[in-house]
Design a protein around this motif. Sequence first.
Motif, PDB file in Angstrom:
ATOM      1  N   ALA A  69       1.018  -0.941   0.409  1.00 43.88           N
ATOM      2  CA  ALA A  69       0.116   0.146  -0.079  1.00 43.88           C
ATOM      3  C   ALA A  69       1.153   1.200  -0.074  1.00 43.88           C
ATOM      4  O   ALA A  69       0.518   2.107  -0.580  1.00 43.88           O
ATOM      5  N   SER A  70       2.044   1.600   1.265  1.00 47.80           N
ATOM      6  CA  SER A  70       2.762   2.400   1.368  1.00 47.80           C
ATOM      7  C   SER A  70       3.425   2.507  -0.321  1.00 47.80           C
ATOM      8  O   SER A  70       3.440   3.472  -0.912  1.00 47.80           O
ATOM      9  N   MET A  71       3.841   1.705  -1.364  1.00 45.92           N
ATOM     10  CA  MET A  71       4.655   1.948  -1.832  1.00 45.92           C
ATOM     11  C   MET A  71       3.563   2.516  -2.858  1.00 45.92           C
ATOM     12  O   MET A  71       4.020   2.644  -4.225  1.00 45.92           O
ATOM     13  N   LEU A  72       2.350   1.620  -3.400  1.00 45.91           N
ATOM     14  CA  LEU A  72       1.396   1.949  -4.155  1.00 45.91           C
ATOM     15  C   LEU A  72       1.163   3.609  -4.200  1.00 45.91           C
ATOM     16  O   LEU A  72       0.581   4.415  -5.388  1.00 45.91           O
ATOM     17  N   LEU A  73       1.216   3.710  -2.899  1.00 47.94           N
ATOM     18  CA  LEU A  73       0.770   5.580  -2.781  1.00 47.94           C
ATOM     19  C   LEU A  73       1.305   6.066  -3.106  1.00 47.94           C
ATOM     20  O   LEU A  73       1.688   7.719  -3.905  1.00 47.94           O
ATOM     21  N   TYR A  74       3.251   6.128  -2.640  1.00 49.75           N
ATOM     22  CA  TYR A  74       4.097   6.671  -2.767  1.00 49.75           C
ATOM     23  C   TYR A  74       5.100   7.453  -4.173  1.00 49.75           C
ATOM     24  O   TYR A  74       5.856   7.727  -3.998  1.00 49.75           O
ATOM     25  N   SER A  75       4.752   5.690  -4.768  1.00 46.91           N
ATOM     26  CA  SER A  75       5.880   5.431  -5.714  1.00 46.91           C
ATOM     27  C   SER A  75       6.219   6.262  -6.770  1.00 46.91           C
ATOM     28  O   SER A  75       6.834   6.734  -8.376  1.00 46.91           O
ATOM     29  N   ALA A  76       4.797   6.710  -7.420  1.00 44.85           N
ATOM     30  CA  ALA A  76       4.492   7.299  -8.711  1.00 44.85           C
ATOM     31  C   ALA A  76       4.994   6.106  -9.616  1.00 44.85           C
ATOM     32  O   ALA A  76       4.921   7.052 -10.511  1.00 44.85           O
ATOM     33  N   VAL A  77       5.172   5.081  -9.477  1.00 45.45           N
ATOM     34  CA  VAL A  77       4.238   4.300 -10.362  1.00 45.45           C
ATOM     35  C   VAL A  77       3.392   3.588 -10.909  1.00 45.45           C
ATOM     36  O   VAL A  77       2.139   2.880  -9.778  1.00 45.45           O
TER      37      VAL A  77
END
Length: 714
Positions: free
Chosen positions: A233-241
């Motif tokens: 969830a964190s990567m989906l929110l902040y990765s800009a990918v």
Amino acid sequence: MLCACSGEQFKFDEPPQSPESLATRDFSASGLSSRTTGDWESKLEDFQVDEAESTLKEALSLNYEEARALLGRLEYQRGNFDAALQVFQGIDIKGLTPKMINAIVERIQYRKPRSKGEIVPPSVMSMHSVSLLVEAILLKAKSLEELAQHREAAKECGIILDILESALPNGIPEGIGEDCKLEEMFHKALELLPALWTNAGLLDEAISSYRRALIRPWNLNPQKLAGVQKELASMLLYSAVEATLPPQLQQWGLASPQSNIEEAILLLLVLMSKVASGEIKWNEEIMDHLTYALSIVGQFELLAEHVEQALPGIYNRAERWYLLALCYTAAGQNEAALNLLKKVSGCSESKNKPHIPSFLLGAKLCSQDPMHAHEGISFARKVLDLADNHNQHFIGQAHKFLGVCHGNAARISLSDSERVLLHKESLNSLNNAALNRKEDPEVMYSLGLENMLQRNLGVAFENAIVCTEMMAGNSVKGWKLLALAVSAEQRFKDAQTVVEFALDDAGRIDQFELLRLKATLQIAQEQPKQAIETYRILLSLIQAQRDNQANYPEQSHIFKSEVLAERNLELAAWQDLAHIYTKIGSWSDARICVDKAKFMEFHSPRSWHVTGMLFEAQSLHKEALVSFSIALSVEPDYVPSIVATAEVLMKLGTQSFSIARSFLMHALRLDPTNHEAWLNLGLISKMEGSLKQAAEFFQAAHELKLSAPIQSFL
């Protein structure tokens, strides 16, 4: 024990082609037997030797790859990552992969109910060997990670997932890890792979790895599973990918999220439900991520629900009320937010430590509604009373909200003496705010606006100039204040120039508001045709934006606030157009515009007021009175209709003067700065022969007269 493992017990498939590594150079049947336990113990920790002995006992005999797996493990444990990598590279994992997959499949099949003496076919690789080789792959990936070769490490680690997914397409059944380390090694690989891809800078691959860990039941314990979900969830929110969804979801016909943010929200909601049920421990990061995600999509009511569901002890009462108030005010429910903030200042919290942010938020919300002005004064004073050296940054804000609330209270005050005192307090507080927050353009904006409302037009203009300079010309709000300050001095052409300059840098909603202000300035300059054209442009832009939003229905929650603002502007535009057509005598066009406004909002008091003005312009006084009455039934304190009713009564004859005067006096109690009410009082006094009183009323009307833009936009 190591000496008991004779050369015949260590049979190699082929002679080892050893690199120049200490671990492999002398590893042979005779070499191993010649090494005594004392020689090994001089180089290994006791637990490492015990682990090696246990492995060798269970294996009975080692082939070439298994021997390398053991020696590679030893080198890795010693910290010789280069040597470990050289050892592991000698293992033909690609060739062994089908055997490993087949061994796992056979193991699962023979775990099903069978006769007591039934055994696994001897041609199948043992699960111990599979575990040993899987561990070798994992340690090879870790060795590459230690050598900063993250991409290669991720590829190696991915092999483990490929093997298990091929052998166990439906996930790991219970009990497979009872007598081997396969499940343990696999779980470590699941956690390691996304980190490796992240360190390699391939965030889309990292997201895909997290999804692979979640798409099947891999027997992760609840806390580890929650950790994977949180990290994804964190990567989906902040990765800009914007990573595409795995094909498995489409193949299984499952409803899939439409975006990364939606997928992250679903994961976080699952985690919050696990927290609520006690399945996992509370983790404040989950709430932080959920707050951010729901704020992006404007789902503040849903966020409030989850704040309410937080278990007792996570937040104290004041913090919980404050967070809920933030959610509700973000959702536009200021009344609900204020009710919660009143609890913070209630008697039940008198013995607890005061929560200053709640008082400051209460003052801010009250400053936006004149009906809550006195409550806002109370909130702001509490902040000023409680603020100390640790809360200096609150003092300037408290002074600002106190000044705005004093000004709002003055405008609804029925007492002249009280009104004068409140006006004075308002400017004092705002000037104190300007001293405490010298670089805050919002303070200067509030000071300029208050000076304008108090008719200190020269000072208001100076404040507007300073505000615009502070904002470096990047805020439409500053340009708008400057335009209003200039128009208040009857410099309409200059004000229009300011508006046109601001239009170049305005966003969509700001652009719509500025176009309406431009049209109003054109009306003030008696340019109805130009104003009508400006409104035509405004309405066409709003319609184009509505059509664009209709193409993305899945994002309707994101456009919610914009849609409301656009709708209000469209309604005001139709009402303004009806007023223009009424003034130029185009009755049919005025009627069309009024009908459109009523269709959008039938119970709008201004729509009925404009209808009354249309009837009055046609000398239909009774119909006009009916329309004004309907406007007042919707909003009893709607000052324009109160004044308009008095004007119609004045036209019906002198016998209605006393009633008209009472309407005008009521209007002035609600809005003492209404110059039309003062003007009509002067007309009544003049008709009744009270010339001195009439002159005083006319003088007051002249001093208080504002341009149309000020009346419409403040």
